[in-house]
Design a protein around this motif. Structure first.
Motif, PDB file in Angstrom:
ATOM      1  N   UNK A  71       0.857  -1.185   0.000  1.00 52.30           N
ATOM      2  CA  UNK A  71       0.000   0.000   0.000  1.00 52.30           C
ATOM      3  C   UNK A  71       0.893   1.235   0.000  1.00 52.30           C
ATOM      4  N   UNK A  72       0.611   2.159  -0.919  1.00 46.15           N
ATOM      5  CA  UNK A  72       1.381   3.399  -1.027  1.00 46.15           C
ATOM      6  C   UNK A  72       0.438   4.588  -0.870  1.00 46.15           C
ATOM      7  N   UNK A  73       0.870   5.579  -0.124  1.00 47.22           N
ATOM      8  CA  UNK A  73       0.080   6.792   0.025  1.00 47.22           C
ATOM      9  C   UNK A  73       1.016   7.978   0.208  1.00 47.22           C
ATOM     10  N   UNK A  74       0.465   9.167   0.175  1.00 42.84           N
ATOM     11  CA  UNK A  74       1.277  10.382   0.304  1.00 42.84           C
ATOM     12  C   UNK A  74       1.098  10.995   1.680  1.00 42.84           C
ATOM     13  N   UNK A  75       2.120  11.685   2.133  1.00 42.79           N
ATOM     14  CA  UNK A  75       2.031  12.375   3.421  1.00 42.79           C
ATOM     15  C   UNK A  75       1.001  13.492   3.325  1.00 42.79           C
ATOM     16  N   UNK A  76       0.103  13.598   4.305  1.00 40.25           N
ATOM     17  CA  UNK A  76      -0.918  14.657   4.274  1.00 40.25           C
ATOM     18  C   UNK A  76      -0.297  16.041   4.222  1.00 40.25           C
ATOM     19  N   UNK A  77      -0.922  16.902   3.444  1.00 41.40           N
ATOM     20  CA  UNK A  77      -0.482  18.280   3.370  1.00 41.40           C
ATOM     21  C   UNK A  77       0.643  18.548   2.403  1.00 41.40           C
ATOM     22  N   UNK A  78       1.064  17.549   1.657  1.00 43.42           N
ATOM     23  CA  UNK A  78       2.168  17.721   0.720  1.00 43.42           C
ATOM     24  C   UNK A  78       1.641  17.870  -0.702  1.00 43.42           C
ATOM     25  N   UNK A  79       2.526  18.320  -1.587  1.00 46.98           N
ATOM     26  CA  UNK A  79       2.151  18.417  -2.996  1.00 46.98           C
ATOM     27  C   UNK A  79       1.898  17.042  -3.581  1.00 46.98           C
ATOM     28  N   UNK A  80       2.578  16.028  -3.053  1.00 46.54           N
ATOM     29  CA  UNK A  80       2.344  14.665  -3.524  1.00 46.54           C
ATOM     30  C   UNK A  80       0.919  14.221  -3.213  1.00 46.54           C
ATOM     31  N   UNK A  81       0.396  14.646  -2.061  1.00 48.99           N
ATOM     32  CA  UNK A  81      -0.989  14.299  -1.741  1.00 48.99           C
ATOM     33  C   UNK A  81      -1.939  14.952  -2.740  1.00 48.99           C
ATOM     34  N   UNK A  82      -1.683  16.196  -3.102  1.00 52.15           N
ATOM     35  CA  UNK A  82      -2.538  16.882  -4.075  1.00 52.15           C
ATOM     36  C   UNK A  82      -2.498  16.155  -5.414  1.00 52.15           C
ATOM     37  N   UNK A  83      -1.319  15.753  -5.841  1.00 57.44           N
ATOM     38  CA  UNK A  83      -1.184  15.081  -7.131  1.00 57.44           C
ATOM     39  C   UNK A  83      -1.793  13.689  -7.093  1.00 57.44           C
ATOM     40  N   UNK A  84      -1.644  13.019  -5.967  1.00 60.36           N
ATOM     41  CA  UNK A  84      -2.251  11.699  -5.836  1.00 60.36           C
ATOM     42  C   UNK A  84      -3.768  11.819  -5.831  1.00 60.36           C
ATOM     43  N   UNK A  85      -4.288  12.854  -5.199  1.00 58.81           N
ATOM     44  CA  UNK A  85      -5.733  13.072  -5.182  1.00 58.81           C
ATOM     45  C   UNK A  85      -6.252  13.335  -6.601  1.00 58.81           C
ATOM     46  N   UNK A  86      -5.463  14.058  -7.390  1.00 62.10           N
ATOM     47  CA  UNK A  86      -5.849  14.316  -8.771  1.00 62.10           C
ATOM     48  C   UNK A  86      -5.896  13.019  -9.565  1.00 62.10           C
ATOM     49  N   UNK A  87      -4.894  12.171  -9.390  1.00 61.87           N
ATOM     50  CA  UNK A  87      -4.895  10.881 -10.072  1.00 61.87           C
ATOM     51  C   UNK A  87      -6.071  10.029  -9.624  1.00 61.87           C
ATOM     52  N   UNK A  88      -6.405  10.102  -8.346  1.00 67.09           N
ATOM     53  CA  UNK A  88      -7.533   9.326  -7.829  1.00 67.09           C
ATOM     54  C   UNK A  88      -8.836   9.784  -8.466  1.00 67.09           C
ATOM     55  N   UNK A  89      -8.981  11.094  -8.679  1.00 66.92           N
ATOM     56  CA  UNK A  89     -10.207  11.596  -9.305  1.00 66.92           C
ATOM     57  C   UNK A  89     -10.294  11.139 -10.752  1.00 66.92           C
TER      58      UNK A  89
END
Length: 214
Positions: free
Chosen positions: A157-175
């Motif tokens: 399982x891979x996830x991004x640290x909350x509050x980082x730009x990686x989280x924003x980009x991962x959220x975009x990919x998820x959408x």
């Protein structure tokens, strides 16, 4: 793979998750994993059912160095996992054939295989350069996934640290992944493997000592 495992993976909408066997074949994954690793699924190294093999992609597709920022570390870890599996079950014919194929076609694989690394990382940081959203820095954890037939696979399982730009980009990919039809994410019912199609994979782990990172 039992349907319940796929349900579990699909429920992880904010994390990239997949299941692999000891031969580095991705045998189940969620939509976000496919979105994050889109170049691997688009590679000529996938099998006839569209399923990637991490080792084949790393060592036989030159584009893997563009996706994996720490390509060398990924290569070392992948070969270490394969060597651990080979040590646990040296009679695994499919694994021997894969090692032979990669040794023939990839000088980098031959070098890593000869190094005899068997250290296995259960957690760490994965850095990717995604072609659409840019740099991703993901925290990963791997764990055993035992099944009722006695086989044990690896769940990562891979996830991004909350509050980082990686989280924003991962959220975009998820959408983006959420808008894809389910047929594009999983094999259709007529493509599902039967017990006769593929032999059971050997139990992963057990005889091989796993050393955790400090």
């Amino acid at each position: 793979m039992p349907p319940s495992v796929q349900w579990m993976l699909d429920s992880m909408t904010k994390s990239s998750a997949f299941v692999r066997n000891g031969r580095m074949e991705v045998i189940a994954h969620n939509a976000l994993f496919r979105a994050v690793h889109a170049p691997m699924f688009d590679s000529d190294t996938i099998d006839r059912r569209g399923r990637p093999n991490i080792a084949r992609y790393l060592f036989l597709d030159p584009g893997s160095a563009d996706l994996f920022v720490d390509w060398q570390a990924a290569a070392v870890t992948t070969v270490a996992l394969m060597r651990a599996e080979a040590g646990r079950d040296p009679r695994d014919r499919a694994l021997r054939e894969l090692v032979g194929e990669l040794s023939t076609l990839s000088p980098q694989f031959r070098t890593q295989w000869a190094a005899h690394h068997v250290r296995i990382h259960h957690y760490g940081i994965k850095r990717l350069q995604h072609p659409d959203v840019g740099r991703l820095e993901l925290v990963y954890r791997s764990m055993d996934l035992p099944l009722s037939d006695g086989a044990v696979y690896d769940l990562t399982i891979c996830t991004a640290e909350p509050g980082t730009s990686s989280e924003d980009r991962l959220r975009l990919l998820a959408s983006w992944a959420a808008t894809q039809p389910s047929a594009a994410r999983h094999n259709s019912s007529d493509e599902r493997l039967t017990q006769a199609d593929v032999p059971l994979d050997p139990v992963y782990g057990g005889a091989v000592h796993r050393q955790r990172d400090p």
